[in-house]
Write a protein that holds these residues in place. Structure first.
Motif, PDB file in Angstrom:
ATOM      1  N   LEU A   1     -45.214   5.758 -23.242  1.00 23.53           N
ATOM      2  CA  LEU A   1     -45.083   4.328 -23.492  1.00 23.53           C
ATOM      3  C   LEU A   1     -44.373   3.824 -22.376  1.00 23.53           C
ATOM      4  N   LEU A   2     -44.723   2.986 -21.341  1.00 19.54           N
ATOM      5  CA  LEU A   2     -44.197   2.589 -20.379  1.00 19.54           C
ATOM      6  C   LEU A   2     -43.627   0.950 -20.280  1.00 19.54           C
ATOM      7  N   MET A   3     -42.299   0.799 -20.435  1.00 19.06           N
ATOM      8  CA  MET A   3     -41.689  -0.672 -20.520  1.00 19.06           C
ATOM      9  C   MET A   3     -41.367  -0.856 -19.087  1.00 19.06           C
TER      10      MET A   3
ATOM     11  N   ASP B   1     -61.870   5.579 -22.972  1.00 17.71           N
ATOM     12  CA  ASP B   1     -60.554   6.401 -22.516  1.00 17.71           C
ATOM     13  C   ASP B   1     -59.467   5.276 -22.035  1.00 17.71           C
ATOM     14  N   GLN B   2     -59.745   4.155 -21.880  1.00 17.92           N
ATOM     15  CA  GLN B   2     -58.911   3.234 -21.119  1.00 17.92           C
ATOM     16  C   GLN B   2     -57.856   2.499 -22.164  1.00 17.92           C
ATOM     17  N   PRO B   3     -56.656   2.399 -22.014  1.00  8.83           N
ATOM     18  CA  PRO B   3     -55.762   1.756 -22.754  1.00  8.83           C
ATOM     19  C   PRO B   3     -55.574   0.256 -22.498  1.00  8.83           C
ATOM     20  N   LEU B   4     -55.013  -0.453 -23.275  1.00  2.81           N
ATOM     21  CA  LEU B   4     -54.376  -1.590 -22.930  1.00  2.81           C
ATOM     22  C   LEU B   4     -52.989  -1.447 -22.369  1.00  2.81           C
ATOM     23  N   THR B   5     -53.004  -2.449 -21.248  1.00  2.00           N
ATOM     24  CA  THR B   5     -51.905  -2.623 -20.304  1.00  2.00           C
ATOM     25  C   THR B   5     -51.657  -3.995 -19.918  1.00  2.00           C
ATOM     26  N   SER B   6     -50.279  -4.346 -19.712  1.00  2.00           N
ATOM     27  CA  SER B   6     -50.227  -5.665 -19.153  1.00  2.00           C
ATOM     28  C   SER B   6     -49.409  -5.499 -17.887  1.00  2.00           C
TER      29      SER B   6
ATOM     30  N   ARG C   1     -50.076   0.520 -23.912  1.00  2.00           N
ATOM     31  CA  ARG C   1     -49.388   1.496 -23.363  1.00  2.00           C
ATOM     32  C   ARG C   1     -48.275   1.154 -22.112  1.00  2.00           C
ATOM     33  N   LEU C   2     -48.556   0.037 -21.663  1.00  2.00           N
ATOM     34  CA  LEU C   2     -47.457  -0.222 -20.479  1.00  2.00           C
ATOM     35  C   LEU C   2     -47.455  -1.921 -20.672  1.00  2.00           C
TER      36      LEU C   2
END
Length: 801
Positions: free
Chosen positions: A17-19, A335-340, A376-377
Motif C-alpha cells: 500500500l503506497l502512500m 489485474d489493474q488496481p485503483l490508484t490516484s 493501492r496508491l
C-alpha cells in the motif's frame, strides 16, 4: 521486481500500500530538501513523487541540466537518492506535459518557436485557445525522445530492479485535458490527414460516402468540412472524432512507453493519469476515463491514476468519489488496481483569499473511502509548497517566472513554501498512519459488494469535443449531461449508497453483460443509446436479468437516428416529454402512495402503459414516468423522472428486484457511509460520518447486529476502520473492536481508545497483559476488554508473551 496482478501492487513478492507525497524539488531550496522529506515522513508517507519539468531543465535548446550545473535545485539524481536514504520509494513524473501551473504546462518555449507547425488549429481553422501541441507530430516526438533519454539516464540506474527506489513512471500528464476543457480538438493538417485515413479504414465505401459526401474531394475541402461541418451529420462527426482521438491518445502513450523502454526502463508500472473533476465535484471526471481508457488498457504493465479534487467529503460529494472509483474499476483489466496520481490535500485556499477552505476531515475521509474501494496508491498532491524561480530568459510576461502562480507556489499545501504545517496536516497524517498500520492486510483486501452493479457507458461521457454552431449537437450533449450525472448521481446513487448498498461499476458498452455476474443492473440512461447497447440490455433482461433504468428511455442511437428497441421490448408507448417552466408546475405522484402526495419535478418522460405495473403517474395526465414490467425471464423497473432521494423508495425497488443491502445501520437521519473489505476471513468495516454532528447507531449485517449489539458513536466528520476476525499472530485473533488499530506486530496490538465507549473481543493462547489496566473479562482463551464513558485513556496496548 514489481508486479501488477489481482488488483495489487506487489513489490518483491509482497503486496504494498503506497502512500505518496508530492514534493517539487525544483521549487524547494536545496538546503531545505531534507527538511521537507522529513516532514513528509512525519505525515506517515512511505513514498515521494515529483514532476520533472522540461521547461526548467532545458530552458535553452540542447542545454539540459539535470545535474545542478545552473541551479542546485536541478540535481534530480541527488533528490531521488536523498529520498532513498530516507527509505522512501519514488514515483517519477517526467511529462513532457506536467501542467502543475507551469508556463506552457511544462513545455519549453523554444519548442513552440522552433516547430510552430505543431501548434494545433481547431474549429474554423482558428488557433487553439490553450497552449497545446499535436501529440503525434514527428518533430515534437523527436524532441520528447531526446528529453526522455536525458531523464532516464538518471532514473534507470535508480529503478527498483536495479537496487534503487523508483517504483513507477507516469507517461505524460492529463493527456487531452487542455483540448477538452476549451472544446478545441486538434484539427491541424497532420491530424486530419490521419483522421481521413482512419475513416477510410473504418467504413466501407458506401457508408463512408453517406456519412462524409466530400470524402473523395480534395484534402482542402475535407479539412474545411471537418473544421466547420456543413455537409455532415454533426453526431456522426462527434462519434468518429471521439473514437479517433481515443486511438490517437493510445498511440501516443504507446510511443512514450516505447521511448522509455528503449532507454532501459523495465520492471515498473507505467501510469496514465485521468483528469476530470471540476468545481469540487466529479460529474465530468468520467470524460477523462472515456478519453483515456484505451490508453491504459491496451497492454499489461499500465495502471491508471485518478486526479481527485473534491474538497470536502460530505453529503454533497461522497457519491461522486464512490462512483468515479467504480467507473475506473469498470474499464480496468482484471489485474489493474485503483490508484490516484493526484490526491488533493491541504486547505483549498488556492487564491490566498481565506475562502473555500476545507474541513480538516477532507483528506482523511477521502483516503478512507478510496482505500476501502481498493486504491493501492494515493499520491497526496501537493504535500509541500515551494517557489517559482525566474526564467533565465525574459519573456516580458509580467513576472518572468517558470509558473503562473507568482513567486510562491502551493500555498494551500499541508506544508507551506516556508515549511510550516497548516491546520490540515495532523488529521491527514493520522489517516495515512492508520492505513499503513495495517497495510499488509489492506494491500490484499477488496471491497465486498452486494449483488448490484452501476452501469458505465463510456460514450455517454465522450462529450469533450462538440461543434459550437450545431444546435443538434448542443441538444445531444445537453441531454447526456443532464441524465448521466446530476440526477442519477445526486438522487439515485446517493440514495442507493446511503441505503447501505456496496457496488462497483460495469462497462456495459465494451463488455458482455452476464446474468450471473451483473446481479441487479442500475442503468442511468438518456435519450440516446447505441443500438448495440440497447440490444445487449434487452438480451440480458430476456435471459433473466434484473435492471433499474433511471433517466430517460432511449429513442435514438448515438448518431441521432431513431432507435427505440428498448422501449419496444418493454412494451410501453412513448407519448411526450413533460417539462416544467415558469408557468407550468410539473408534478408527479407515486401510485403506491395511499395519500397520493404530489412531488414537484422539472422533467418527466411520459408513457402510456400496456399492462405494465404503474409506479409514478404524471399529475393531471394519463401518462406514467415509472413502471415495472418483465421481458421474458427478466424483471425491469423504470423511472423516467428525477424522483427525490427517498431511501425507502429506492431500497424497496431494489429489494423487489432481488437485492438487499448487506451492511446497514439504524441511525434514522442518514448521513452515514458504510462499506467493508475482506481477504479470506479477515475484514475491516469502514464507516464515515458525512455530517458535522455526533451520531449513535448500531451496525447490522444481513439484519444481524454486529459487535454484539454495541452502540457505536461517530463524531462529526469522523471515520473509523473497525477490525473483524483480524489475525495478529498465529495464536491471536481480534474478533472485533469498536475502535481502530494504531499499530501491531506479533507481540502487541495498540488501539485508539479516544471514543467514549470501547469494546474489544479477542481470542489468544498467548499470555496477555494490558496497558493501562482496564476492565477485562476472561473465559479460557477468550478476552473482552471494555471502557465505558472513557475520557482519559487515549490508547490501549495489549501485549502477548
Amino acid at each position: 521486481m514489481i508486479e501488477i496482478k489481482q488488483k495489487q501492487i506487489i513489490i518483491d513478492g509482497k503486496p504494498e500500500l503506497l502512500m505518496v507525497g508530492e514534493i517539487h524539488y525544483f521549487r524547494t531550496p536545496r538546503d531545505q530538501w531534507e527538511n521537507r522529506i522529513e516532514q513528509l515522513k512525519e505525515s506517515g508517507c512511505n513514498a515521494v513523487s515529483s514532476y520533472i519539468p522540461w521547461i526548467v531543465h532545458e530552458e535553452f535548446y540542447r542545454d539540459i541540466d539535470l545535474e545542478g550545473r545552473q541551479f542546485p535545485e536541478h540535481d534530480l539524481e541527488a533528490f531521488i537518492d536523498l529520498a532513498n536514504d530516507h527509505d522512501l520509494y519514488f514515483f517519477v513524473r517526467p511529462g513532457p506535459f506536467i501542467m502543475a501551473e507551469m508556463k506552457n504546462d511544462g513545455i519549453p518555449y523554444w519548442l513552440y518557436e522552433k516547430y510552430p507547425e505543431v501548434i494545433p488549429v481547431t474549429w474554423y481553422g482558428n488557433q487553439a485557445t490553450t497552449v497545446t501541441l499535436d501529440y503525434l507530430a514527428p518533430d515534437f516526438l523527436k524532441e520528447v525522445k531526446r528529453w526522455y533519454e536525458a531523464v532516464f539516464k538518471v532514473v534507470v540506474p535508480r529503478l527498483h530492479d536495479h537496487g534503487g527506489n523508483v517504483i513507477a513512471i507516469q507517461l505524460d500528464n492529463e493527456i487531452g485535458m487542455l483540448s477538452w476543457v476549451s472544446n478545441n480538438p486538434d484539427l491541424t493538417d497532420h491530424v486530419l490527414e490521419q483522421f481521413k485515413q482512419y475513416l477510410i479504414k473504418s467504413y466501407n465505401k458506401n457508408i463512408l460516402t453517406e456519412r462524409y459526401p466530400f470524402i473523395e474531394e480534395s484534402f482542402d475541402t475535407f479539412k474545411q468540412e471537418i473544421r466547420a461541418p456543413k455537409h455532415v451529420n454533426p453526431l456522426d462527426l462527434h462519434k468518429d472524432l471521439g473514437y479517433y482521438m481515443r486511438q490517437r491518445f493510445s498511440e501516443y502513450v504507446r510511443i512514450l512507453r516505447e521511448f522509455a523502454e528503449s532507454c532501459g526502463v523495465s520492471g515498473v508500472p507505467f501510469m496514465v493519469n485521468i483528469h476530470g473533476t471540476g468545481g469540487g465535484r466529479g460529474f465530468t471526471y468520467p470524460i477523462g476515463i472515456s478519453q483515456l481508457y484505451e490508453s491504459y488498457t491496451q497492454e499489461t504493465g499500465y495502471i491508471s491514476g485518478s486526479d481527485h479534487y473534491f474538497g470536502n467529503l460530505d453529503m454533497t460529494t461522497f457519491q461522486d468519489l464512490y462512483l468515479i472509483n467504480g467507473m475506473m474499476d469498470a474499464v480496468h483489466l482484471d489485474d489493474q488496481p485503483l490508484t490516484s496520481a493526484e490526491f488533493n490535500c491541504g486547505d483549498g485556499n488556492f487564491g490566498e483569499t481565506l475562502t473555500g477552505r476545507y474541513d480538516p476531515s477532507a483528506a482523511d475521509l477521502k483516503t478512507r473511502m478510496s482505500i476501502a474501494q481498493g486504491n493501492r496508491l494515493l499520491n497526496y498532491y501537493l504535500m509541500t509548497g515551494g517557489y517559482n524561480r525566474k526564467l533565465q530568459r525574459s519573456m516580458s510576461d509580467g513576472n518572468d517566472r517558470i509558473a503562473t502562480t507568482g513567486e510562491r507556489h502551493g500555498f494551500a499545501a499541508p506544508i507551506s513554501p516556508e515549511g510550516e504545517k497548516n491546520y490540515t496536516f495532523d488529521r491527514m497524517a493520522t489517516s495515512i498512519k492508520r492505513m499503513l498500520a495495517v497495510k499488509d492486510k489492506l494491500a490484499v483486501m477488496n471491497e465486498e459488494h452486494d449483488d448490484l452493479h452501476f452501469a458505465f457507458i463510456p460514450d455517454y461521457y465522450m462529450t469533450e469535443y462538440h461543434y459550437p454552431d450545431s444546435d443538434i449537437e448542443k441538444a445531444f450533449v445537453g441531454n447526456l449531461t443532464s441524465n448521466r450525472a446530476h440526477a442519477s448521481w445526486e438522487l439515485l446513487a446517493r440514495s442507493i449508497i446511503l441505503s447501505g448498498y456496496r457496488f462497483t461499476g460495469i462497462d456495459i458498452q465494451n463488455r458482455p453483460i452476464d446474468v450471473k455476474d451483473a446481479g441487479v443492473l442500475v442503468v442511468p440512461s438518456a435519450k440516446y443509446m447505441s443500438e448495440v447497447i440497447q440490444d445487449k440490455l434487452v438480451a440480458f433482461i430476456a435471459e433473466g436479468g434484473r435492471a433499474l433504468f433511471y433517466g430517460e428511455l432511449p429513442r435514438y442511437d448515438m448518431e441521432g437516428r431513431p432507435c427505440g428497441k428498448l422501449i419496444q421490448a418493454l412494451g410501453v408507448t412513448f407519448e411526450k416529454n413533460h417539462e416544467a417552466n415558469q408557468h407550468f408546475y410539473l408534478s408527479v405522484q407515486r401510485v403506491d402512495d395511499a395519500n397520493q402526495k404530489e412531488l414537484r419535478t422539472h422533467f418527466a418522460q411520459g408513457f402510456t402503459l400496456n399492462g405494465q405495473l404503474p409506479l409514478i403517474k404524471i399529475t393531471d395526465t394519463n401518462h406514467y414516468a415509472g413502471f415495472k414490467t418483465q421481458i421474458k425471464k427478466g424483471h425491469v423497473t423504470v423511472l423516467t423522472t428525477p424522483y427525490k432521494a427517498d431511501l425507502e423508495f429506492f431500497r424497496n425497488i431494489l429489494e423487489d428486484l432481488g437485492v438487499k443491502p448487506g451492511l446497514t445501520h439504524d441511525y434514522q437521519n442518514h448521513g452515514i457511509f458504510t462499506t467493508s473489505v475482506r481477504d479470506k476471513d479477515e475484514r475491516f468495516i469502514h464507516i464515515l460520518n458525512l455530517e458535522a454532528y455526533e451520531k449513535k447507531y448500531h451496525l447490522l449485517e444481513h439484519e444481524r447486529m454486529l459487535f454484539d449489539g454495541e452502540l457505536l458513536t461517530l463524531e462529526g466528520y469522523e471515520g473509523v476502520m473497525l477490525p473483524i476476525d483480524i489475525n495478529i499472530n498465529e495464536a491471536t485473533c481480534i474478533h472485533y473492536s469498536t475502535c481502530e488499530i494504531i499499530s501491531y506486530d506479533s507481540k502487541h496490538v495498540t488501539f485508539d481508545t479516544k471514543s467514549k465507549d470501547v469494546k474489544i473481543k479477542m481470542t489468544t493462547t498467548n499470555k496477555v497483559s494490558v496497558s493501562p489496566e482496564i476492565n477485562k473479562k476472561q473465559e479460557d482463551n477468550n478476552y473482552i476488554f471494555t471502557l465505558k464513558n472513557n475520557k482519559e485513556v487515549e490508547t490501549l496496548t495489549v501485549y502477548f508473551e
